[in-house]
Design an enzyme around this catalytic site. Structure first.
Site, PDB file in Angstrom:
ATOM      1  CG  ASP A  19      -1.857  -1.211   1.218  1.00  0.00           C
ATOM      2  OD1 ASP A  19      -2.203  -1.693   0.123  1.00  0.00           O
ATOM      3  OD2 ASP A  19      -2.198  -1.687   2.312  1.00  0.00           O
ATOM      4  CE  LYS A  35       2.476  -2.658  -4.212  1.00  0.00           C
ATOM      5  NZ  LYS A  35       2.181  -2.234  -2.829  1.00  0.00           N
ATOM      6  N   GLY A  86      -4.437  -4.570  -3.713  1.00  0.00           N
ATOM      7  CA  GLY A  86      -5.448  -3.567  -4.027  1.00  0.00           C
ATOM      8  C   GLY A  86      -4.687  -2.337  -4.474  1.00  0.00           C
ATOM      9  CG  HIS A  87      -1.936  -2.406  -6.958  1.00  0.00           C
ATOM     10  ND1 HIS A  87      -1.020  -2.994  -7.786  1.00  0.00           N
ATOM     11  CD2 HIS A  87      -1.652  -2.859  -5.711  1.00  0.00           C
ATOM     12  CE1 HIS A  87      -0.220  -3.766  -7.064  1.00  0.00           C
ATOM     13  NE2 HIS A  87      -0.592  -3.709  -5.810  1.00  0.00           N
ATOM     14  CD  GLN A 110       0.938  -9.058  -2.282  1.00  0.00           C
ATOM     15  OE1 GLN A 110       1.651  -9.697  -3.030  1.00  0.00           O
ATOM     16  NE2 GLN A 110      -0.325  -8.791  -2.582  1.00  0.00           N
TER      17      GLN A 110
HETATM   18  P1  GDP Z   1      -0.731   0.109  -3.518  1.00  0.00           P
HETATM   19  O1  GDP Z   1      -1.311  -1.146  -2.983  1.00  0.00           O
HETATM   20  O2  GDP Z   1       0.735   0.227  -3.255  1.00  0.00           O
HETATM   21  O3  GDP Z   1      -1.072   0.346  -4.956  1.00  0.00           O
HETATM   22  O4  GDP Z   1      -1.423   1.292  -2.697  1.00  0.00           O
HETATM   23  P2  GDP Z   1      -2.996   1.441  -2.386  1.00  0.00           P
HETATM   24  O5  GDP Z   1      -3.686   1.862  -3.616  1.00  0.00           O
HETATM   25  O6  GDP Z   1      -3.493   0.229  -1.675  1.00  0.00           O
HETATM   26  O7  GDP Z   1      -2.965   2.579  -1.295  1.00  0.00           O
HETATM   27  C1  GDP Z   1      -2.460   3.828  -1.586  1.00  0.00           C
HETATM   28  C2  GDP Z   1      -3.572   4.856  -1.352  1.00  0.00           C
HETATM   29  O8  GDP Z   1      -3.014   6.158  -1.301  1.00  0.00           O
HETATM   30  C3  GDP Z   1      -4.581   4.913  -2.477  1.00  0.00           C
HETATM   31  O9  GDP Z   1      -5.813   5.306  -1.946  1.00  0.00           O
HETATM   32  C4  GDP Z   1      -4.030   5.985  -3.399  1.00  0.00           C
HETATM   33  O10 GDP Z   1      -5.043   6.630  -4.184  1.00  0.00           O
HETATM   34  C5  GDP Z   1      -3.474   6.949  -2.399  1.00  0.00           C
HETATM   35  N1  GDP Z   1      -2.293   7.708  -2.827  1.00  0.00           N
HETATM   36  C6  GDP Z   1      -1.277   7.340  -3.647  1.00  0.00           C
HETATM   37  N2  GDP Z   1      -0.333   8.306  -3.677  1.00  0.00           N
HETATM   38  C7  GDP Z   1      -0.752   9.279  -2.850  1.00  0.00           C
HETATM   39  C8  GDP Z   1      -0.202  10.525  -2.409  1.00  0.00           C
HETATM   40  O11 GDP Z   1       0.891  10.922  -2.781  1.00  0.00           O
HETATM   41  N3  GDP Z   1      -0.934  11.256  -1.510  1.00  0.00           N
HETATM   42  C9  GDP Z   1      -2.137  10.832  -1.046  1.00  0.00           C
HETATM   43  N4  GDP Z   1      -2.769  11.605  -0.175  1.00  0.00           N
HETATM   44  N5  GDP Z   1      -2.691   9.678  -1.430  1.00  0.00           N
HETATM   45  C10 GDP Z   1      -1.993   8.898  -2.302  1.00  0.00           C
HETATM   46  P1  IMO Z   2      -0.823  -4.344  -2.121  1.00  0.00           P
HETATM   47  O1  IMO Z   2      -0.356  -4.930  -3.426  1.00  0.00           O
HETATM   48  C1  IMO Z   2      -1.004  -4.636   2.210  1.00  0.00           C
HETATM   49  C2  IMO Z   2      -1.010  -8.648   3.932  1.00  0.00           C
HETATM   50  C3  IMO Z   2      -2.263  -9.077   4.662  1.00  0.00           C
HETATM   51  C4  IMO Z   2      -1.650  -9.987   5.728  1.00  0.00           C
HETATM   52  C5  IMO Z   2      -0.537 -10.683   4.965  1.00  0.00           C
HETATM   53  C6  IMO Z   2      -0.917 -12.059   4.433  1.00  0.00           C
HETATM   54  O2  IMO Z   2      -2.125  -3.662  -2.201  1.00  0.00           O
HETATM   55  O3  IMO Z   2       0.246  -3.537  -1.492  1.00  0.00           O
HETATM   56  P2  IMO Z   2      -2.421 -12.815   2.372  1.00  0.00           P
HETATM   57  O4  IMO Z   2      -3.850 -12.553   2.061  1.00  0.00           O
HETATM   58  O5  IMO Z   2      -1.467 -12.310   1.343  1.00  0.00           O
HETATM   59  O6  IMO Z   2      -2.144 -14.242   2.727  1.00  0.00           O
HETATM   60  O7  IMO Z   2      -2.151 -11.974   3.725  1.00  0.00           O
HETATM   61  O8  IMO Z   2      -0.205  -9.828   3.886  1.00  0.00           O
HETATM   62  N1  IMO Z   2      -1.199  -8.186   2.539  1.00  0.00           N
HETATM   63  C7  IMO Z   2      -1.149  -6.922   2.170  1.00  0.00           C
HETATM   64  N2  IMO Z   2      -1.023  -5.792   2.899  1.00  0.00           N
HETATM   65  N3  IMO Z   2      -1.068  -4.559   0.867  1.00  0.00           N
HETATM   66  C8  IMO Z   2      -1.171  -5.672   0.118  1.00  0.00           C
HETATM   67  O9  IMO Z   2      -1.106  -5.650  -1.225  1.00  0.00           O
HETATM   68  C9  IMO Z   2      -1.266  -6.920   0.774  1.00  0.00           C
HETATM   69  N4  IMO Z   2      -1.402  -8.189   0.349  1.00  0.00           N
HETATM   70  C10 IMO Z   2      -1.354  -8.957   1.443  1.00  0.00           C
HETATM   71  O10 IMO Z   2      -2.930  -7.977   5.220  1.00  0.00           O
HETATM   72  O11 IMO Z   2      -1.051  -9.213   6.737  1.00  0.00           O
HETATM   73 MG    MG Z   3      -2.869  -1.791  -1.790  1.00  0.00          MG
END
Ligand code: GDP
Ligand code: IMO
Ligand code: MG
Length: 429
Positions: A13, A16, A40-41, A225
């Site tokens: 998170d 990415k 979850g991207h 991840q």
């Molecule tokens: P990922 O799993 O690495 O793709 O990240 P996620 O999408 O799960 O979580 C990142 C969250 O932060 C999402 O809601 C993005 O829309 C948001 N986001 C990404 N870059 C920025 C930033 O620079 N500032 C803020 N405030 N939100 C961001």
């Molecule tokens: P992105 O790509 C954050 C965490 C779960 C748990 C551990 C094992 O969005 O960054 P699993 O379901 O993979 O067996 O769970 O890994 N986890 C993540 N945490 N971002 C993710 O993906 C994750 N994918 C798995 O919360 O702690």
């Molecule tokens: Mg994510």
């Protein structure tokens, strides 16, 4: 420069999705190489927000090839839903721009059931998984009772392989977990419906990636991840079941390791973690809560609140070394505006000793106390900054400090979820 791997250096998170989407504009191929729909991207484009789970984050750009490579575990039912919901929102997804590896293993309903049963067992070990069946699917792959998407070819093969897999699973469901068992025949009927929808997308994706590499096409490898969740190098057992480290690019996408040219390490300006496991810089107080609210730190896959804390330079340094990160993408800088004094952990303290590395043992890590460097925060909102000069000097100092502590320069700084909210310092393509 032809290819760049994008990996999370923390617990996932890091943003990415945003960065892959941004760089995809100039790329030809975007390849997911590991993980599954535990990812979850999030992509924000104007007033639209897309949360992608298996579909690569380049899909919004026309004319790009998206590849789900063989290192990914695919939940066919969930992927079909994802494709349909994206298509309903006007995203063009066809067998011409989305290729899914026929060697990718399927996540089947019994994997999800097993994941849930283990997580809720009173005497079990709760990991806090996403409940998507990721661990059980990778287990079956390793123990050679898995089913690959290519197995959709023949109904007979499917039936015999599902029967084999269910032999042990049903025994566990019935006798250990006390949940209803599954029938192979019923499952095959369900699987055959997926076959119709997914078959046109299946391909030998390693060949596609290798061909693109030889032709000098621009490839982005999209990690899921983060390194601290790596099954080998993370805080085992509180990890996922794949390798989010760059070694997995070669294995998962089918490319020789020496062909990987650039590695961009995603570093959120603070830390977050979902699920169980040690987190030395966690803030369990009001400040942690404020960061969660300002940063909207709630899971894009499960909606769970993310644990938040200060940036941990010790673990990010480890990630940089493990992955060969050459540049950093520092994200969510805007979230820290107005928080007052900021901290970054430079070392851990364990039993009276300072460590500049992450201890291998998870129980030792749980005992580590962060040693912080503290410095002034920045009051102003930085969301409209488009160059370093637009940032308050304290924010610039914060970035410089991250670069110094991690030992790598920043390629970009993200100051908001939208594409435009980015300070670009290095162009890859
Ligand atoms: P990922 O799993 O690495 O793709 O990240 P996620 O999408 O799960 O979580 C990142 C969250 O932060 C999402 O809601 C993005 O829309 C948001 N986001 C990404 N870059 C920025 C930033 O620079 N500032 C803020 N405030 N939100 C961001
Ligand atoms: P992105 O790509 C954050 C965490 C779960 C748990 C551990 C094992 O969005 O960054 P699993 O379901 O993979 O067996 O769970 O890994 N986890 C993540 N945490 N971002 C993710 O993906 C994750 N994918 C798995 O919360 O702690
Ligand atoms: Mg994510």
């Amino acid at each position: 420069m032809t290819n760049v791997a994008i990996v999370g250096t923390q617990w996932g998170d890091e943003g990415k999705g945003k960065v892959v989407d941004l760089l995809s504009e100039k790329a030809d191929l975007v390849v997911r190489f590991q993980g599954g729909n535990n990812a979850g991207h999030t992509l924000v484009v104007g007033d639209q927000t897309f949360a992608l789970h298996t579909v690569p984050s380049g899909i919004l750009w026309p004319g790009k090839m998206s590849v789900v490579a063989s290192g990914v575990v695919v939940d066919p039912e969930d992927l079909i839903k994802e494709i349909m919901s994206l298509t309903a929102r006007g995203v063009v997804i066809t067998p011409d721009n989305l290729k899914i590896s026929e060697k990718a293993h399927m996540i089947l309903p019994y994997h999800r059931l097993l994941d849930a049963a283990r997580e809720s067992a009173q005497d079990g070990q709760k990991i806090g998984t996403t409940g998507r069946g990721i661990g059980p699917a990778y287990e079956d792959k390793a123990s050679r009772v898995g089913l690959r998407l290519g197995d959709l070819r023949s109904e007979e093969t499917l039936l015999s392989r599902i029967r084999l897999a269910l032999k042990e699973k049903n025994c566990l469901f019935q006798h250990l977990y006390g949940v209803p068992t599954l029938k192979a025949e019923d499952l095959v009927k369900r699987v055959m419906v997926w076959r119709e929808k997914l078959w046109p997308f299946l391909a030998n994706t390693a060949l596609i990636v290798q061909k693109a590499q030889k032709a000098g096409q621009k490839i982005l490898f999209e990690g899921a991840q983060g390194v601290q969740l790596d099954i080998d190098h993370g805080s085992y057992p509180y990890v996922t079941s794949s390798n989010p480290t760059t070694g997995a690019v070669a294995v998962g996408a089918g490319l020789a390791p020496r062909d990987l040219e650039n590695v961009l390490g995603l570093v959120k300006a603070y830390s977050s973690r979902v699920g169980e496991g040690p987190f030395p810089t966690e803030l369990t107080d009001d400040l942690g809560q404020r960061i969660r609210e300002i940063g909207h730190e709630f899971g894009a896959t499960t909606g769970r609140p993310r644990r938040c804390g200060w940036l941990d330079a010790v673990s990010v340094r480890q990630a940089v070394d493990l992955c060969g990160v050459d540049r950093l993408a520092i994200t969510k800088l805007d979230v820290l505006a107005g928080l007052g004094e900021l901290k970054i952990a430079t070392h851990y303290e364990l039993n009276g000793h300072w460590l500049d590395y992450v201890p291998a043992d998870c129980q030792d890590l749980a005992k580590c106390r962060p040693v912080y460097k503290t410095f002034p925060g920045f009051p102003a909102n930085v969301g409209s900054a488009r160059s370093l000069e637009d940032l308050p000097k304290e924010a610039r100092r914060y970035i410089e400090l991250i670069e110094e502590l991690i030992g790598r320069p920043a390629a970009l700084i993200s100051v908001g979820p939208e594409r435009e909210q980015t300070i670009i310092l290095h162009e890859y393509f």
